[in-house]
Enzyme design. Sequence first.
Site, short mmCIF file in Angstrom:
data_model
loop_
_atom_site.label_atom_id
_atom_site.label_comp_id
_atom_site.label_asym_id
_atom_site.label_seq_id
_atom_site.Cartn_x
_atom_site.Cartn_y
_atom_site.Cartn_z
N ASP A 109 0.86 -1.21 -0.01
CA ASP A 109 0.04 -0.24 0.01
C ASP A 109 0.87 1.09 0.15
OD1 ASP A 109 -2.16 -1.54 0.08
OD2 ASP A 109 -2.44 -1.43 2.22
N1 URA Z 1 -1.28 -5.54 4.02
C1 URA Z 1 -1.64 -4.40 4.12
O1 URA Z 1 -2.50 -4.10 4.71
N2 URA Z 1 -1.27 -3.68 3.32
C2 URA Z 1 0.05 -3.71 2.67
O2 URA Z 1 0.85 -2.82 2.33
C3 URA Z 1 0.60 -4.98 2.65
C4 URA Z 1 -0.15 -5.95 3.40
#
Ligand code: URA
Length: 229
Positions: A101
């Site tokens: 993310d």
């Molecule tokens: N899980 C999440 O919520 N975000 C990420 O970036 C990776 C795994």
Amino acid sequence: MRLDRFICKHSAYGHQQAKRLVASGRVAVNGETVTDLRAQIDRFMCVELNGQRLQQQQAHYLMLNKPAGYLSATSDPQHSTVLELLPPELRTDLHLAGRLDRATTGLLLLTNDGVWSRRITAPEQKIPKLYHVTTAEPIHPEAEACFAAGVWLAREGVTTSPARLERISACEAHLTIYEGRHHQVKRMFAAVNNQVVLLHREAMGSIRLDPALAAGQYRPLTATELKQG
Ligand code: URA
């Protein structure tokens, strides 16, 4: 692709001629003469016919310490992407082997080898991904058992596969998951009434983020890391 078919595709020779050329030792693969017509050629092998290169493309495998605020995408009209952290000559052709993310930091793998990235990201491979998680509220003691049993994700209608939670302090933990669903870590903590405030990926399989890499820095994977990945 088989060597004889490869020669046909990348030269003006027909199939019979290609077979004769290979059999007579006029073809070298990665610097060695190959006379087996059935030898398998991939896009990163150096193939020479009569000393002339028919193909030579270098495979790239990089680890990047992703800073917060960069999108795991190759291009985006609005936000900076992780590709912008690499020199322009490396950007073309690279894709991401797994995403993070925008706010998440840590280990991101980039490559131009689709076979490798498919292998490392394929759900059936169940490659462990290790995250360092910081939460808004103290982590409930029952979260460990809850994550080990699996968390119901209503949107997909699935239960997450067993994950391992190791608490480091009241609001910090290591979490290992074996799949990569959208916002998975955040949704797992939401299921135990908590909120992830910082998320950092430390490892994918046996590839660990190099502590010498500052946020935004990258380096090629070593031969050992590549083999392990
Ligand atoms: N899980 C999440 O919520 N975000 C990420 O970036 C990776 C795994």
